[in-house]
Design an enzyme around this catalytic site. Sequence first.
Site, PDB file in Angstrom:
ATOM      1  N   ASN A  13       1.022  -0.974  -0.081  1.00 53.49           N
ATOM      2  CA  ASN A  13       0.015  -0.048   0.169  1.00 53.49           C
ATOM      3  C   ASN A  13       0.880   1.060   0.012  1.00 53.49           C
ATOM      4  O   ASN A  13       1.491   1.587   0.850  1.00 53.49           O
ATOM      5  CB  ASN A  13      -0.857   0.087   1.342  1.00 53.49           C
ATOM      6  CG  ASN A  13      -1.640   1.188   1.318  1.00 53.49           C
ATOM      7  OD1 ASN A  13      -1.772   1.992   0.374  1.00 53.49           O
ATOM      8  ND2 ASN A  13      -2.283   1.668   2.809  1.00 53.49           N
ATOM      9  N   LYS A  15       0.009   4.186  -0.389  1.00 58.62           N
ATOM     10  CA  LYS A  15      -0.570   5.481   0.532  1.00 58.62           C
ATOM     11  C   LYS A  15      -0.458   6.651  -0.459  1.00 58.62           C
ATOM     12  O   LYS A  15      -0.451   6.591  -1.582  1.00 58.62           O
ATOM     13  CB  LYS A  15       0.082   5.560   1.803  1.00 58.62           C
ATOM     14  CG  LYS A  15      -0.163   4.384   2.688  1.00 58.62           C
ATOM     15  CD  LYS A  15       0.043   4.415   4.150  1.00 58.62           C
ATOM     16  CE  LYS A  15       0.034   3.133   4.940  1.00 58.62           C
ATOM     17  NZ  LYS A  15       0.134   3.194   6.152  1.00 58.62           N
ATOM     18  N   HIS A  99      -9.314   1.044   5.126  1.00 60.29           N
ATOM     19  CA  HIS A  99      -8.085   1.390   5.854  1.00 60.29           C
ATOM     20  C   HIS A  99      -8.099   2.396   7.199  1.00 60.29           C
ATOM     21  O   HIS A  99      -8.911   3.262   7.012  1.00 60.29           O
ATOM     22  CB  HIS A  99      -7.041   1.844   4.952  1.00 60.29           C
ATOM     23  CG  HIS A  99      -5.677   2.048   5.495  1.00 60.29           C
ATOM     24  ND1 HIS A  99      -5.230   2.894   6.439  1.00 60.29           N
ATOM     25  CD2 HIS A  99      -4.650   0.859   5.430  1.00 60.29           C
ATOM     26  CE1 HIS A  99      -3.878   2.511   6.605  1.00 60.29           C
ATOM     27  NE2 HIS A  99      -3.607   1.309   6.015  1.00 60.29           N
ATOM     28  N   GLU A 101      -6.549   4.715   7.966  1.00 57.28           N
ATOM     29  CA  GLU A 101      -6.418   6.017   7.734  1.00 57.28           C
ATOM     30  C   GLU A 101      -7.496   6.697   7.115  1.00 57.28           C
ATOM     31  O   GLU A 101      -7.999   7.983   7.344  1.00 57.28           O
ATOM     32  CB  GLU A 101      -5.051   6.181   6.831  1.00 57.28           C
ATOM     33  CG  GLU A 101      -3.775   5.855   7.774  1.00 57.28           C
ATOM     34  CD  GLU A 101      -2.570   5.283   6.886  1.00 57.28           C
ATOM     35  OE1 GLU A 101      -2.525   5.304   5.786  1.00 57.28           O
ATOM     36  OE2 GLU A 101      -1.774   4.772   7.690  1.00 57.28           O
ATOM     37  N   GLU A 169      -4.897  -4.862  10.645  1.00 57.54           N
ATOM     38  CA  GLU A 169      -3.820  -3.951  10.805  1.00 57.54           C
ATOM     39  C   GLU A 169      -4.141  -3.036  12.272  1.00 57.54           C
ATOM     40  O   GLU A 169      -4.918  -2.034  12.155  1.00 57.54           O
ATOM     41  CB  GLU A 169      -3.770  -2.843   9.723  1.00 57.54           C
ATOM     42  CG  GLU A 169      -3.771  -3.296   8.376  1.00 57.54           C
ATOM     43  CD  GLU A 169      -3.055  -2.467   7.231  1.00 57.54           C
ATOM     44  OE1 GLU A 169      -1.987  -2.695   6.940  1.00 57.54           O
ATOM     45  OE2 GLU A 169      -3.914  -1.612   7.133  1.00 57.54           O
ATOM     46  N   GLY A 175       2.985   2.364  10.674  1.00 52.27           N
ATOM     47  CA  GLY A 175       4.258   3.239  10.559  1.00 52.27           C
ATOM     48  C   GLY A 175       4.806   3.961  11.630  1.00 52.27           C
ATOM     49  O   GLY A 175       5.481   4.745  11.869  1.00 52.27           O
ATOM     50  N   SER A 214       3.922  -2.182  10.100  1.00 52.66           N
ATOM     51  CA  SER A 214       5.537  -2.162  10.293  1.00 52.66           C
ATOM     52  C   SER A 214       5.940  -3.538  10.022  1.00 52.66           C
ATOM     53  O   SER A 214       6.966  -4.026  10.564  1.00 52.66           O
ATOM     54  CB  SER A 214       5.945  -1.839  11.591  1.00 52.66           C
ATOM     55  OG  SER A 214       5.439  -0.487  12.047  1.00 52.66           O
TER      56      SER A 214
HETATM   57  P1  13P Z   1       3.250   0.371   7.496  1.00 53.17           P
HETATM   58  O1  13P Z   1       3.881  -0.964   7.074  1.00 53.17           O
HETATM   59  O2  13P Z   1       4.246   1.537   7.017  1.00 53.17           O
HETATM   60  O3  13P Z   1       3.504   0.179   8.972  1.00 53.17           O
HETATM   61  O4  13P Z   1       1.962   0.478   7.145  1.00 53.17           O
HETATM   62  C1  13P Z   1       1.095  -0.718   7.092  1.00 53.17           C
HETATM   63  C2  13P Z   1      -0.154  -0.127   6.385  1.00 53.17           C
HETATM   64  O5  13P Z   1      -0.969   0.652   6.803  1.00 53.17           O
HETATM   65  C3  13P Z   1      -0.398  -0.894   5.271  1.00 53.17           C
HETATM   66  O6  13P Z   1      -1.891  -0.691   4.748  1.00 53.17           O
END
Ligand code: 13P
Length: 255
Positions: A13, A15, A99, A101, A169, A175, A214
């Site tokens: 992803n 983002k 997601h 976010e 997640e 992140g 992560s």
């Molecule tokens: P990270 O791997 O950067 O922690 O992000 C995970 C994520 O949100 C994938 O959708």
Amino acid sequence: MESGMVRPLIAGNWKMNGLSQSCDTIASIASGLATYDDVADCLICPPATLLSKVVEAASGSRLKTGAQDCHASSSGAHTGDIAAEMIADIGGEYVIIGHSERRADHGETSEMVAAKAEAAFRAGLTPIICIGETLEEREAGRTIEVVSSQLAGSIPASAFGKSFVVAYEPVWAIGTGKVASTGQVEEVHDKIREILGERFPGQADETPILYGGSMKPGNAAELLAVENVDGGLIGGASLKAEDFLAIYAACVTQK
Ligand code: 13P
């Protein structure tokens, strides 16, 4: 892993990252994939602005492509939104839905997520339905309750086992460099499999359940070895071909 008939999936992803030149990364991932046994799927979901270019860069390879969100409607007055049909039209096969976010930044509820997943089915896409608890919810001992309720509310009525992917997640692991322990991952993934089994009798083992948060080359093997973890949804480490391919390699090695 070891959850029966599921073909593993390593999904990236991106983002809100990537410009035209990032297609070099796609070319590296696409050519790198050819050096591994074809025992797991590999997917990149770039920002919508790049999807068309990424589809082109991945063509002829095993790399699959998808988007990071879609609207529930197929067209209409929804400025800035993208329909699932538009993603399919340019060759995308998957779409990430719900997601954390988007749930946090755009107030998406599980009901909205379910409607978007229905839109994905309508367009012939596979939705990757994301769920996960916040740190506050985990510390209050509510993880299983939160994840179960998000899952129940986000899977649309017309779903069946193979038609979608679930990504667990934990919000506090995204992140942050903080990874859920294998015990924490196993507990939630087992619960997800159990819920899927109740909702889709005999088909629970057909739905891939990914872990995200992560995941990096250094911890992927350990996380992917957990029972009922059928792959990963990778943010930061999917932006570098070398790191993403190392995670894919860790997945292939488990098979
Ligand atoms: P990270 O791997 O950067 O922690 O992000 C995970 C994520 O949100 C994938 O959708």
